[in-house]
Scaffold this motif. Structure first.
Motif, mmCIF file in Angstrom:
data_model
loop_
_atom_site.group_PDB
_atom_site.id
_atom_site.type_symbol
_atom_site.label_atom_id
_atom_site.label_comp_id
_atom_site.label_asym_id
_atom_site.label_seq_id
_atom_site.Cartn_x
_atom_site.Cartn_y
_atom_site.Cartn_z
ATOM 1 N N SER A 269 0.896 -27.303 4.703
ATOM 2 C CA SER A 269 1.250 -27.772 6.028
ATOM 3 C C SER A 269 1.426 -29.290 6.026
ATOM 4 N N SER A 270 2.612 -29.745 6.432
ATOM 5 C CA SER A 270 2.891 -31.173 6.554
ATOM 6 C C SER A 270 4.093 -31.346 7.472
ATOM 7 N N SER A 271 4.532 -32.582 7.613
ATOM 8 C CA SER A 271 5.716 -32.825 8.432
ATOM 9 C C SER A 271 6.989 -32.300 7.764
ATOM 10 N N LEU A 272 6.918 -32.029 6.439
ATOM 11 C CA LEU A 272 8.087 -31.558 5.703
ATOM 12 C C LEU A 272 8.073 -30.074 5.382
ATOM 13 N N ILE A 273 6.869 -29.477 5.308
ATOM 14 C CA ILE A 273 6.784 -28.084 4.864
ATOM 15 C C ILE A 273 5.677 -27.347 5.603
ATOM 16 N N ASN A 274 5.975 -26.142 6.001
ATOM 17 C CA ASN A 274 4.991 -25.212 6.543
ATOM 18 C C ASN A 274 5.254 -23.872 5.879
ATOM 19 N N ASP A 275 4.388 -23.516 4.953
ATOM 20 C CA ASP A 275 4.620 -22.325 4.148
ATOM 21 C C ASP A 275 3.272 -21.769 3.720
ATOM 22 N N SER A 276 3.269 -20.539 3.288
ATOM 23 C CA SER A 276 2.042 -19.960 2.749
ATOM 24 C C SER A 276 2.396 -19.008 1.619
ATOM 25 N N VAL A 277 1.465 -18.865 0.673
ATOM 26 C CA VAL A 277 1.623 -17.947 -0.439
ATOM 27 C C VAL A 277 0.308 -17.211 -0.653
ATOM 28 N N TYR A 278 0.399 -16.032 -1.219
ATOM 29 C CA TYR A 278 -0.773 -15.237 -1.546
ATOM 30 C C TYR A 278 -1.002 -15.300 -3.045
ATOM 31 N N SER A 279 -2.264 -15.274 -3.454
ATOM 32 C CA SER A 279 -2.578 -15.269 -4.871
ATOM 33 C C SER A 279 -3.798 -14.408 -5.132
ATOM 34 N N LYS A 280 -3.900 -13.911 -6.365
ATOM 35 C CA LYS A 280 -5.078 -13.157 -6.784
ATOM 36 C C LYS A 280 -5.238 -13.292 -8.288
ATOM 37 N N GLU A 281 -6.484 -13.132 -8.751
ATOM 38 C CA GLU A 281 -6.793 -13.190 -10.171
ATOM 39 C C GLU A 281 -6.897 -11.771 -10.703
ATOM 40 N N CYS A 282 -6.340 -11.555 -11.885
ATOM 41 C CA CYS A 282 -6.423 -10.240 -12.500
ATOM 42 C C CYS A 282 -6.203 -10.370 -14.000
ATOM 43 N N GLY A 283 -7.164 -9.933 -14.786
ATOM 44 C CA GLY A 283 -7.006 -9.889 -16.232
ATOM 45 C C GLY A 283 -6.745 -11.233 -16.891
ATOM 46 N N GLY A 284 -7.362 -12.299 -16.386
ATOM 47 C CA GLY A 284 -7.184 -13.613 -16.985
ATOM 48 C C GLY A 284 -5.951 -14.360 -16.519
ATOM 49 N N TRP A 285 -5.252 -13.826 -15.525
ATOM 50 C CA TRP A 285 -4.065 -14.478 -14.971
ATOM 51 C C TRP A 285 -4.207 -14.586 -13.465
ATOM 52 N N LEU A 286 -3.546 -15.582 -12.892
ATOM 53 C CA LEU A 286 -3.444 -15.707 -11.448
ATOM 54 C C LEU A 286 -2.017 -15.348 -11.077
ATOM 55 N N TYR A 287 -1.883 -14.490 -10.091
ATOM 56 C CA TYR A 287 -0.585 -14.056 -9.604
ATOM 57 C C TYR A 287 -0.324 -14.720 -8.260
ATOM 58 N N GLN A 288 0.950 -15.055 -7.974
ATOM 59 C CA GLN A 288 1.286 -15.694 -6.709
ATOM 60 C C GLN A 288 2.597 -15.151 -6.178
ATOM 61 N N SER A 289 2.640 -14.961 -4.844
ATOM 62 C CA SER A 289 3.826 -14.415 -4.197
ATOM 63 C C SER A 289 3.864 -14.862 -2.736
ATOM 64 N N PRO A 290 5.044 -14.918 -2.120
ATOM 65 C CA PRO A 290 5.114 -15.235 -0.687
ATOM 66 C C PRO A 290 4.665 -14.070 0.194
ATOM 67 N N SER A 291 4.393 -12.917 -0.396
ATOM 68 C CA SER A 291 3.926 -11.771 0.388
ATOM 69 C C SER A 291 2.648 -11.226 -0.238
ATOM 70 N N GLN A 292 2.000 -10.302 0.456
ATOM 71 C CA GLN A 292 0.774 -9.713 -0.061
ATOM 72 C C GLN A 292 1.016 -8.808 -1.261
ATOM 73 N N THR A 293 2.256 -8.381 -1.490
ATOM 74 C CA THR A 293 2.582 -7.521 -2.614
ATOM 75 C C THR A 293 2.781 -8.373 -3.857
ATOM 76 N N LEU A 294 1.859 -8.255 -4.814
ATOM 77 C CA LEU A 294 1.918 -9.046 -6.041
ATOM 78 C C LEU A 294 2.181 -8.123 -7.218
ATOM 79 N N THR A 295 3.181 -8.484 -8.050
ATOM 80 C CA THR A 295 3.535 -7.667 -9.206
ATOM 81 C C THR A 295 3.392 -8.487 -10.488
ATOM 82 N N ALA A 296 3.591 -7.857 -11.631
ATOM 83 C CA ALA A 296 3.500 -8.540 -12.918
ATOM 84 C C ALA A 296 4.478 -9.715 -13.006
#
Length: 128
Positions: A16-43
């Motif tokens: 959140s700032s004067s230039l950007i308002n965005d959000s992403v979801y992330s989760k840890e699994c098997g030694g990796w962090l996954y990130q996506s703009p939605s709750q659905t995270l894939t390989a």
């Protein structure tokens, strides 16, 4: 940015700032962090490696974006509004661009600070 626990090992990062308002979801699994703009995270959303060593490299593809990461330092102390954290210092280069950005990542907290060509951000608050 702000990080909120979204349940279990899944988190929502809000930028959140004067230039950007965005959000992403992330989760840890098997030694990796996954990130996506939605709750659905894939390989395909794999973007951070846990337990890195200096010199580790990996490539992440999310849609049409391919990025290359390199761990250039470990145990770097970083102070931001949310506190002081010990971080990995990682460079990020998006294929097709000329810039290389620097990020500071803590395995327990996630992104702590980002220094980019287009923008910079640092962790303001966390609720866990």
């Amino acid at each position: 940015h702000t990080i909120k626990n979204f349940g279990g090992n899944q988190f929502k990062t809000i930028l959140s700032s004067s230039l950007i308002n965005d959000s992403v979801y992330s989760k840890e699994c098997g030694g990796w962090l996954y990130q996506s703009p939605s709750q659905t995270l894939t390989a395909n959303h794999k973007y951070r490696k846990s337990n890195t060593v200096v010199g580790d490299t990996w490539t992440s593809t999310n849609g049409a974006t391919t990025a290359n990461y390199v761990v250039i330092a470990k145990n770097v102390s970083v102070t931001v509004p949310a506190g002081t954290f010990i971080c990995d210092k990682i460079t990020y280069h998006q294929t097709g661009t000329s810039n290389t950005d620097t990020m500071y990542f803590n395995n327990s907290v996630g992104d702590v600070k980002y220094l980019g060509t287009g923008f910079n951000y640092s962790l303001k608050t966390k609720n866990y």
